[in-house]
Motif scaffolding. Structure first.
Motif, PDB file in Angstrom:
ATOM      1  N   SER A 262       0.773  -1.211  -0.005  1.00 35.10           N
ATOM      2  CA  SER A 262       0.058   0.158  -0.110  1.00 35.10           C
ATOM      3  C   SER A 262       0.685   1.429   0.036  1.00 35.10           C
ATOM      4  N   ASP A 263       0.532   2.484  -0.742  1.00 39.69           N
ATOM      5  CA  ASP A 263       1.225   3.601  -0.769  1.00 39.69           C
ATOM      6  C   ASP A 263       0.842   4.647   0.447  1.00 39.69           C
ATOM      7  N   LYS A 264      -0.284   3.800   1.174  1.00 33.79           N
ATOM      8  CA  LYS A 264      -0.636   4.625   2.363  1.00 33.79           C
ATOM      9  C   LYS A 264       0.048   4.692   3.474  1.00 33.79           C
ATOM     10  N   MET A 265       0.747   3.389   3.446  1.00 32.59           N
ATOM     11  CA  MET A 265       1.679   3.295   4.744  1.00 32.59           C
ATOM     12  C   MET A 265       3.078   2.947   4.164  1.00 32.59           C
ATOM     13  N   PRO A 266       3.624   4.292   3.979  1.00 32.62           N
ATOM     14  CA  PRO A 266       5.087   3.865   3.328  1.00 32.62           C
ATOM     15  C   PRO A 266       5.931   3.591   4.528  1.00 32.62           C
ATOM     16  N   TRP A 267       5.481   3.750   5.743  1.00 35.14           N
ATOM     17  CA  TRP A 267       6.404   3.309   6.955  1.00 35.14           C
ATOM     18  C   TRP A 267       6.486   1.879   7.076  1.00 35.14           C
ATOM     19  N   TYR A 268       5.802   1.070   6.510  1.00 35.86           N
ATOM     20  CA  TYR A 268       5.744  -0.396   6.563  1.00 35.86           C
ATOM     21  C   TYR A 268       6.521  -0.923   5.589  1.00 35.86           C
ATOM     22  N   LYS A 269       7.580  -1.694   6.070  1.00 39.85           N
ATOM     23  CA  LYS A 269       8.537  -2.015   5.059  1.00 39.85           C
ATOM     24  C   LYS A 269       8.439  -3.626   4.612  1.00 39.85           C
ATOM     25  N   GLY A 270       7.340  -4.414   5.482  1.00 41.21           N
ATOM     26  CA  GLY A 270       7.231  -5.600   5.378  1.00 41.21           C
ATOM     27  C   GLY A 270       6.367  -6.120   4.150  1.00 41.21           C
ATOM     28  N   PRO A 271       6.203  -7.619   3.984  1.00 38.02           N
ATOM     29  CA  PRO A 271       5.810  -8.201   2.969  1.00 38.02           C
ATOM     30  C   PRO A 271       4.089  -7.884   3.067  1.00 38.02           C
ATOM     31  N   SER A 272       3.413  -7.956   1.885  1.00 34.50           N
ATOM     32  CA  SER A 272       2.001  -7.826   1.915  1.00 34.50           C
ATOM     33  C   SER A 272       1.439  -9.225   2.283  1.00 34.50           C
TER      34      SER A 272
END
Lengths: 611, 297
Positions: free
Chosen positions: A210-220
């Protein structure tokens, strides 16, 4: 949203792919009610192009017509209706696929008897997704389900923090939930694979990042699923095969006597020395058997198989076949366990239940309730019984000792179910072994069996020649009920019908073998009598002995020294033993001939003369 | 040394064999239903795997008298060859009184109920006559044994049809053969419901996890003989699911052998067409779920 689905389809969907051909993985989706299980499943189906064509648009159009907001739960309901008409998509088992494999979601939401279904489904799952609503936070079932997953042995757990849109995709909210829930999981020994912030309804971090949570670097979610590992049967562990049955089908001249079972762990080969526990019988594997397969010298974990032995041992369903030179399972009648309860009737002290572990089934009682835990907060509740949906730490006592491993060592032989009347009502794992009163004798006997020096005359051949199996007939009862007369009459009767038999006078031991013992060393006197009987039985004899005033524990000790299924316990006069311990009950002053007849009948029933 | 990794067929086989052995160890009065179709024939083969070429319980077939004739020939050929304890039952009354769909007196679902469900219930219960293969005479004789069969092994698969996907491996039915879908016993860690109150009986489903493709791949791997009706005989059609000839229709296909069937399934040709779509009774009101609640397999 449409755009995202199209993008996802392009990446992950494959029109030419036939899902039947792909590797499969069972996953289970759990979490508190309304935290988004249906949405997650529906969205995964949609984004992976696993829906019948046009279905999603049709359900959306229906919603619009009826002026209600679209929900993925409606999509699942619609699929259910369609399935009823014969198309093979299914909400009890939803299928979707990634590029890597096909996923089967067992037991999607919506059942009445939730726990029983969740447990049945989750026990077969290889991985789990656990949902927590970002706005509502950790709730009762978030914890209860986490706890159950750990007891069910599901190692791969990913926590999905859902509805991130409702908390403005806040990193802080996510971090706080992760911190709190991780702390909870740590208490129960679970290390989650990953925490993923998602907004399942909008597709954020479901298939694509998601581009709404750029702070999350893990997998989908889908990337995470693809990282889960397929479990392979644990071939590298020590060998365990619970005996399912002993087959001797004589049709068409088949003379094989096959010990059948599924290899749970490890590997066995022809020529290996094996021991059966808890009955403590030792033998050697002769052949590995099968139907319509090439001849094989060994068989490994995961296979349902059968072996023949070099000797025709008397064996029963329920024993675990193990390799003599490997670490052996524990044997005890006391088990420290963790258990969850599913029956409306609570689990109570003092009631007889059945414990099923591997292929064994024995009577069991609750000996002690250490804690009843409220699984939602892990607080101890002051309870004297275990109610439905409770999780508890208990000590169980089985009527006869069972062989098992600790769940931490070998899962398959470390977990059990409890049957209340006719129903499987609880499941559990064994966390530690408690030494019972016979533990020392048992250890000594295992060592004795491991080191026993066998003659080349095998036991089956001896039994055939003598026309009977060995047996230890032990008469007990109060002083003065004249057990000896009966014992000697049995010996005479058996002798006259051609059996190899011997009356073992306990007094003859006292002044010979036992001369070094203090008169008060009663336990040791009895143990030695057992050992002498054991030697005579190895020689193929039916041994008859008497001993006055034996108690439950002394009988149990004898059942350890001499294999349990080879002892026949005869009580004369008043029976004060625990129920089920005595095989034959005789009247104190009955004519000896009648008593002999009764014992003979049981010998026949136990197939002592069938060789 | 590491042994060969198990493939999906090995795993399915191991699990089905385990279930069959559990059934045999726990139920005295056990039978296996054999519809002569591919699934229950694989089931028969798995029994020979489980019991090392023997089949230690009777095989029961419900003969509606409208089965495609090749099916009956094939049944009796294998029964003799494998020395099976072969038993069949029939609703002789309904056939005599012409209470069947082909007679034009009743609809399809009622016909299924008469010729299959009722015949099955009463054959299992021992309340109607049974016929048993006499291997010396090589023909069927009236069966003396009237004991009810309380454990019934069935070849149902979860992917076939919706109602079957909710099944357990060991599924209790009460004395009216009713199935309570909402309240089923839990099943975990290969521990099944093997204790039951008098009057209930158990259906055992060793093939629950198999798909249509798994079945054909296994038939190929093991060289299991199947009825030729599954293959195109030159007319460009074949049966995908077998039943009574008035209500079973072939599908368009040119698959002439097992290999070609597997190839055909792999193309995804039938992806969105139910396997039982050639079975007319499923399309009637209520369909298979209604039939199953009444005790249909």
């Amino acid at each position: 949203m449409e755009n995202l689905i199209d993008k996802a389809k392009k990446l992950f969907g494959g029109e030419t792919m036939n899902i039947d051909l792909m590797p499969k993985m069972n996953i289970v989706v759990v979490g508190h009610v309304d935290h988004g299980k249906s949405t997650l499943v529906g969205r995964l189906l949609a984004d992976t192009d696993s829906l019948p064509q046009g279905k999603l648009d049709q359900v959306k159009a229906d919603c619009q017509r009826n002026a209600k907001p679209f929900e993925y739960a409606f999509l699942l309901d619609a699929l259910k209706d369609e399935r009823a008409q014969g198309i093979t998509i299914d909400t009890a088992r939803c299928f979707f696929k990634s590029k890597k494999r096909q996923y089967i979601i067992i037991d999607a939401p919506g059942h009445i008897e939730f726990l029983k279904n969740m447990v049945s489904g989750a026990a077969r799952a290889e991985a789990a997704l656990l949902l927590i609503d970002a706005k509502e936070g950790i709730r009762e079932n978030s914890k209860r389900h986490g706890y159950l997953l750990s007891m069910l042995g599901i190692k791969q757990i990913t926590v999905c923090v859902n509805k991130m849109d409702l908390v403005s995709y806040s990193e802080e909210v996510f971090n706080q939930i992760e911190k709190d829930y991780r702390a909870f999981l740590q208490q129960i020994g679970v290390v989650p694979e990953q925490f993923i912030p998602i907004a399942a309804f909008h597709g954020d971090n479901m298939v694509l990042k998601s581009d709404k949570m750029p702070w999350y670097k893990g997998p989908s979610i889908l990337e995470m699923l693809d990282q889960f590992k397929k479990a392979q049967p644990p071939e590298n562990q020590v060998f365990r095969m619970p005996v399912q049955s002993i087959y001797k089908f004589t049709a068409d001249g088949d003379d094989r006597r096959i010990i059948a079972g599924k290899v749970e762990t490890g590997k066995i080969s022809a020529g290996d020395d094996v021991i059966f526990l808890p009955s403590n019988k030792r033998c050697k594997v002769k052949t590995i058997e099968g139907f319509n397969i090439p001849a094989q010298k060994s068989v490994a974990a995961g296979h349902s198989t059968g072996v023949t032995l070099t000797e025709e041992l008397y064996l029963q369903r329920g024993d675990i076949m193990c390799k003599l030179d490997e670490t052996l399972p524990q044997v005890s009648s006391l088990l420290q366990v963790k258990l969850f309860w599913m029956n409306k009737r609570p689990l109570v002290m003092g009631k007889e239940y059945k414990l099923k572990i591997g292929t064994a089934k024995v009577s069991v009682y609750v000996k002690k309730i250490n804690h009843v835990l409220d699984a939602s907060n892990l607080n101890s509740a002051q309870k004297t019984q275990v109610e439905r949906h409770d999780v508890a730490e208990l000590v169980l006592e089985t009527k006869t000792p069972v062989a098992f491993d600790l769940t931490g060592d070998i899962e398959a032989t470390g977990r059990f179910v409890i049957v209340d009347e006719y129903d499987i009502s609880g499941g559990g794992i064994i966390t530690s072994m408690i030494r019972d009163e016979q533990a020392d004798v048992r250890d000594q006997v295992v060592l004795r069996e491991q080191k026993w020096d066998f003659s080349i005359v095998d036991r089956g051949a001896r039994a055939k020649k003598y026309g009977h199996q060995p047996k230890f007939i032990l008469l007990t009862g109060k002083v003065g009920v004249d057990k000896k007369t009966i014992a000697k009459e049995i010996e005479k009767d058996l002798f006259e019908s051609g059996c190899k038999t011997y009356f073992l006078g306990i007094g003859n031991l006292l002044r010979g073998l036992d001369v070094d013992l203090d008169k008060k060393a009663r336990g040791e006197h009895i143990r030695r009598m057992g050992e002498v009987a054991h030697i005579w039985m190895d020689a193929g004899l039916i041994v008859v002995a008497t001993a006055s005033n034996l108690n439950d524990e002394e009988l149990r000790m004898l059942q350890e020294v001499v294999s349990r299924d080879q002892v026949m316990i005869v009580n004369v006069g008043k029976n004060e033993f625990r129920q089920g311990l005595v095989d034959v009950q005789l009247e104190a002053n009955a004519p000896a001939a009648e008593s002999v007849k009764k014992i003979r009948a049981l010998l026949t029933e136990q197939k002592v003369f069938a060789v | 040394m590491s042994t060969k990794e198990m493939n999906h067929l090995d795993k399915l086989e191991a699990q089905s064999v385990y279930i069959l052995r559990e059934a045999y160890a726990n139920f005295k009065s056990l039978v296996m239903l054999w519809s002569i179709g591919k699934d229950s024939t694989v089931l028969l083969w798995l029994a020979r795997k489980a019991f090392f070429s023997h089949v230690p319980f009777p095989l029961v077939h419900i003969d509606t008298n409208y089965k495609i004739p090749e099916m009956i020939q094939y049944r009796d050929r294998l029964a003799l060859e494998y020395k099976l304890n072969m038993v069949y039952g029939q609703n002789t009354e309904a056939l005599k009184n012409k209470q069947t769909y082909p007679d034009g007196t009743i609809d399809r679902l009622s016909c299924c109920k008469n010729l299959k469900t009722d015949a099955l219930k009463n054959t299992l219960a021992g309340t109607w006559p049974r016929w048993r293969m006499d291997h010396n005479l090589k023909k069927y004789v009236p069966d003396e044994d009237k004991e009810p069969y309380t454990g019934v092994i069935v070849g149902a698969r979860a992917d076939e049809e919706g109602s079957r996907s909710k099944e357990r491996y060991f599924s209790p039915r009460d004395k009216y053969s009713d199935w309570d879908v909402g309240d089923q016993p839990p099943e975990l860690w290969n521990q099944f419901k093997t204790d039951f109150a008098p009057g209930t009986h158990i259906r055992i489903h060793p093939l629950l996890d198999w798909t249509e493709l798994d079945i054909w791949e296994y038939i190929e791997r093991e060289s299991i003989p199947v009825v030729p009706l599954y293959f195109d005989q030159g007319k460009g059609e074949r049966y995908r699911s077998l039943g009574c000839y008035p209500c079973t229709f072939p599908v368009k296909s040119t698959a002439k052998n097992i290999k070609e069937i597997i190839a055909e399934l792999k193309t995804g040709k039938f992806k969105n067409i139910a396997e039982r779509s050639g079975r007319a009774q499923d399309k009637e009101d209520g369909g298979l779920e209604t039939l199953r609640k009444q005790g249909y397999m």
